[in-house]
Design an enzyme around this catalytic site. Structure first.
Site, PDB file in Angstrom:
ATOM      1  N   GLU A  21      -8.926 -24.575   8.242  1.00 44.19           N
ATOM      2  CA  GLU A  21      -9.249 -25.416   9.382  1.00 44.19           C
ATOM      3  C   GLU A  21      -8.277 -26.654   9.302  1.00 44.19           C
ATOM      4  O   GLU A  21      -7.798 -27.211  10.285  1.00 44.19           O
ATOM      5  CB  GLU A  21     -10.627 -26.023   9.288  1.00 44.19           C
ATOM      6  CG  GLU A  21     -11.707 -24.713   9.424  1.00 44.19           C
ATOM      7  CD  GLU A  21     -13.070 -25.374   9.329  1.00 44.19           C
ATOM      8  OE1 GLU A  21     -13.802 -25.386  10.324  1.00 44.19           O
ATOM      9  OE2 GLU A  21     -13.498 -25.458   8.216  1.00 44.19           O
ATOM     10  N   LYS A  98     -17.836 -27.458  18.308  1.00 42.58           N
ATOM     11  CA  LYS A  98     -16.947 -26.749  17.486  1.00 42.58           C
ATOM     12  C   LYS A  98     -16.924 -25.278  17.798  1.00 42.58           C
ATOM     13  O   LYS A  98     -17.522 -24.688  16.982  1.00 42.58           O
ATOM     14  CB  LYS A  98     -17.029 -27.460  16.048  1.00 42.58           C
ATOM     15  CG  LYS A  98     -15.919 -26.929  15.068  1.00 42.58           C
ATOM     16  CD  LYS A  98     -16.504 -27.184  13.737  1.00 42.58           C
ATOM     17  CE  LYS A  98     -15.262 -26.614  12.786  1.00 42.58           C
ATOM     18  NZ  LYS A  98     -15.422 -27.246  11.496  1.00 42.58           N
TER      19      LYS A  98
END
Length: 119
Positions: A21, A98
């Protein structure tokens, strides 16, 4: 208190606890609702007496694209703090989406919503 809202602000960020990420990043989507007394701005027809939502949109996306953090909770707090830095804003509600969260099962979205005020 009146409301000014921005929906679907998008920016690439490098937030998350997993190494990929931080390395690859992903798109975050932000919705913001602001409590603003707009009467003075409306009476005077002056932008200076309210929140310039164009400027705020740029600030919010800059926070998303800025310094990485582990948690979307932290990101939401940073965005709320930026919103509350505008003097006319009495409260801010921030939702961070997200949609590419690292979840092993099918899903549509992950969100966190926080509400902050001056008081």
């Amino acid at each position: 208190m009146d409301e000014i809202a921005l929906h679907g602000l998008r920016a690439r960020g490098y937030h998350g606890v997993l190494p990929h990420e931080r390395a690859e990043g992903q798109t975050f989507v932000v919705d913001v609702r602001l409590g603003v007394d707009t009467r003075a701005a409306a009476a005077a027809d002056e932008l200076a007496r309210t929140v310039d939502y164009g400027v705020l949109a740029e600030e919010v996306t800059a926070v998303v694209a800025g310094e990485p953090c582990d948690l979307v909770e932290t990101l939401a707090q940073r965005i709320a703090d930026r919103c509350l830095a505008h003097p006319p804003v009495g409260w801010a509600e921030v939702t961070v989406h997200k949609p590419q969260a690292p979840i092993a099962v099918p899903f549509d979205d992950v969100t966190i919503t926080i509400k902050r005020s001056r008081a």
